[in-house]
Design an enzyme around this catalytic site. Structure first.
Site, mmCIF file in Angstrom:
data_model
loop_
_atom_site.group_PDB
_atom_site.id
_atom_site.type_symbol
_atom_site.label_atom_id
_atom_site.label_comp_id
_atom_site.label_asym_id
_atom_site.label_seq_id
_atom_site.Cartn_x
_atom_site.Cartn_y
_atom_site.Cartn_z
ATOM 1 N N CYS A 122 0.820 -1.212 0.000
ATOM 2 C CA CYS A 122 0.000 0.000 0.000
ATOM 3 C C CYS A 122 0.854 1.262 0.000
ATOM 4 C CB CYS A 122 -0.928 0.001 1.212
ATOM 5 S SG CYS A 122 -0.072 -0.116 2.799
ATOM 6 N N ASN A 123 2.131 1.155 0.393
ATOM 7 C CA ASN A 123 2.985 2.346 0.476
ATOM 8 C C ASN A 123 4.108 2.379 -0.551
ATOM 9 O OD1 ASN A 123 1.764 3.631 2.768
ATOM 10 N ND2 ASN A 123 2.629 1.997 4.025
#
Length: 486
Positions: free
Chosen positions: A49-50
Site C-alpha cells: 500500500c505504500n
C-alpha cells in the site's frame, strides 16, 4: 550488468501516484509475463500500500523497459521521474536491506514488510525471474531483517494506530491477570479502512471472537469475508453485541458520536469494564462514557501518546539497525566481486571443454552411423555440463579468505585460456587497496559476454590443446612458482 532499485513509495511520491502504481498479485503476474529483459537479467517486483518498487540486476535498457510496463499498468503515458526514485550498485542494495528490515517503512520497524518482501520474492521465483545473484541478495536482506529484530529494539512496541490500539487493550487486561487476549470478545464498529486495519491487527492476538458491525451491511459482510472467523451483526443490533464485548474498537468516522452514555447498554453479567478504543476523527465515542463504570474509553490522544513514546524508542535504535545492514552489505558486495571475478576463469574452462568436445565430435562423426548430428551434440554437451557442474559449483563456493584468491583466479585463467587469445578485459581487475571491494570494481558482463561469444566461435575452429605456445607454459610455470599463503 548493474544492481538497480527504482519505483514509487511514500517518501518519493504523492499518495495518488503510489495508489495508481499499486498492483495486485494478478496484475504483478501479468507484468512478469510482459517483461522482456536481457538474457541474464534478474528482477523482483514489490507492491504494497505504500510502495511499488523494482529490484533489478540487469542493464539500463532493462530499467527503461520495466518502467514502461509499470507506467502502462498505472495508466501513465510515461514514467513519472519526478515522483520516483532510482538507485544503483551499493545504494540500491542498501535500499533493499533497509526496506526489508523496516528502516524505510512509514512506521519505523514495521514487521509486516518482511512478509510482504518474502511474498514478492516467491512470486519472482514462480515466474523464473531470479537467479544466483538476486537469490543471494534477497536472502541477505532476510538475514538483515532477522538480525535487526533479534539484536535491536527497532520493532519493539506498537507504533501504528491499529496495532497500538490492540496493544493498549492487551495492557489493560494484563492488569487483571490476563497474559493475552485469547479470552476476550472483540467488537469492531465500522468497516472502512481503519476497521480493516483493526481486523488485520487482531489476527496476531487470536481473541475468543471478533464481531463486525457497520451502517452498510454489505460493506461489513464484504470485509468480514476477507478475515477468517469474523461474524457480522446488523447495525441496529450493535447494542446487544456491546453487552457481550470485552474490547470495542470504534472506527466509524461518523460526524457525531455513535456511542454515548445515553445509548450504551448496561453490562450486568460482565465482571470487568469494556475497554473502548476510539480511533475515529472526529471522536465517535463521547468522553462522558468514561463516567460509566462499565466502560473505559481511550481516544486518539491516548494512542498518539503511546505511539510517540514507541517511535522515540525505535528511532534511537536506527543506528544499530543501519550498522547491521552495512555489515551485510559489505559481505554481499565482497561475494559479488568474487563471483564476478570468477566469471572469466569459468568461461575459459567452459570454452576449453567445449572446444575439445566439438573437435572430437567432428573427428569421430563419420564412425557414428544412424545418429543425428544434433542429437550427438545434445548428448555430448549434456555429458560435458555434468562433468563440469561439480568443480564449477565448488569453485564458486570457495571461501576467498582461505586462499590467495587473485593468484588462484589468474592461474585458472592461464590454465584454460589459449595463449594466442589474451584480452585485457578478461583479466581480474586490480584494486588500489585491500579494503572491501566496490561493485564498480567488478567486471561488467557486457564486455566479457562479447569475448565469450568470440571465444566460443574460435574454439570450434581450433581445438585449444593443439596449440600450446611456450610463452603460455612460461606464464603458468611462473604462477605455480609464485609464493602464496600456506
Amino acid at each position: 550488468m548493474t544492481f538497480y532499485a527504482f519505483g514509487v513509495n511514500h517518501t518519493s511520491s504523492s499518495v495518488d501516484v503510489t495508489e495508481a502504481f499499486s498492483a495486485s498479485t494478478e496484475a504483478q503476474a501479468r507484468m512478469y509475463e510482459h517483461f522482456d529483459l536481457s538474457e541474464d537479467a534478474e528482477i523482483v517486483l514489490v507492491s504494497t500500500c505504500n510502495r511499488t518498487e523494482v529490484y533489478l540486476y540487469g542493464r539500463f535498457a532493462d530499467c527503461m523497459h520495466v518502467q514502461h510496463v509499470l507506467a502502462q499498468h498505472a495508466g501513465f503515458s510515461s514514467w513519472p521521474s519526478g515522483d520516483a526514485f532510482m538507485l544503483q550498485d551499493e545504494a540500491a542494495i542498501r535500499h533493499v536491506l533497509h526496506v526489508t528490515s523496516g528502516l524505510d517503512s512509514v512506521v519505523v520497524g514495521d514487521g509486516q514488510i518482511l512478509s510482504q518482501v518474502k511474498e514478492a520474492y516467491q512470486h519472482a521465483i514462480d515466474h523464473n525471474s531470479v537467479h544466483s545473484l538476486m537469490h543471494r541478495l534477497m536472502h541477505t536482506a532476510f538475514r538483515a531483517a532477522k538480525r535487526v529484530v533479534h539484536e535491536t529494539s527497532l520493532s519493539n512496541g506498537s507504533a501504528s494506530i491499529s496495532t497500538a490500539a490492540v496493544a493498549m487493550a492487551e495492557e489493560f487486561f494484563a492488569q487483571y491477570g490476563f497474559s493475552d487476549l485469547s479470552e476476550q470478545d472483540v467488537l469492531v464498529l465500522g468497516a472502512g479502512k481503519m476497521g480493516a486495519l483493526a481486523l488485520h491487527a487482531l489476527t496476531n492476538y487470536a481473541p475468543t471472537s471478533v464481531t463486525l458491525s457497520n451502517r452498510t451491511g454489505s460493506a461489513a459482510h464484504e470485509l468480514a469475508a476477507q478475515h477468517h472467523g469474523v461474524d457480522v451483526v446488523a447495525w441496529d443490533a450493535r447494542n446487544e453485541a456491546l453487552q457481550d464485548a470485552d474490547i470495542v474498537v470504534v472506527t466509524t468516522g461518523a460526524p457525531e458520536p455513535v456511542l454515548t452514555p445515553g445509548n450504551a447498554p448496561e453490562r450486568p453479567y460482565k465482571p470487568l469494564p469494556a475497554f473502548v478504543i476510539d480511533v475515529a476523527v472526529p471522536r465517535n465515542v463521547s468522553p462522558a462514557l468514561n463516567d460509566n463504570a462499565d466502560y473505559v474509553v481511550r481516544d486518539m490522544d491516548s494512542i498518539e501518546d503511546w505511539t510517540s513514546s514507541v517511535q522515540a524508542q525505535r528511532r534511537s535504535e536506527i543506528p544499530r539497525a543501519e550498522a547491521i545492514c552495512e555489515e551485510l552489505l559489505s559481505d554481499f558486495v565482497t561475494w559479488v566481486f568474487h563471483q564476478q571475478a570468477l566469471q572469466p576463469a569459468i568461461q575459459a574452462i567452459r570454452n576449453t571443454f567445449e572446444g575439445i568436445r566439438s573437435k572430437e565430435v567432428e573427428r569421430h562423426a563419420h564412425r557414428i552411423e544412424g545418429m543425428d548430428r544434433a542429437e550427438i551434440d545434445r548428448l555430448t554437451q549434456s555429458i560435458m555440463q555434468k562433468l563440469l557442474a561439480v568443480p564449477i559449483v565448488r569453485l564458486k563456493n570457495v571461501d576467498p579468505d582461505s586462499i590467495n584468491f587473485v593468484h588462484g583466479i589468474r592461474l585458472l585463467h592461464a590454465l584454460f585460456t589459449r595463449a594466442d587469445h589474451k584480452e585485457e578485459s578478461d583479466m581480474l581487475p586490480e584494486r588500489s587497496d585491500t579494503s572491501t571491494p566496490s561493485l564498480s570494481d567488478t567486471p561488467r558482463h557486457g564486455a566479457t559476454e562479447h569475448h565469450a561469444e568470440r571465444d566460443s566461435t574460435e574454439s570450434k575452429a581450433q581445438c585449444p590443446y593443439e596449440d600450446v605456445m611456450s610463452d603460455s607454459a612460461d606464464h603458468i610455470s611462473a604462477l605455480l612458482r609464485a609464493p602464496h599463503p600456506s
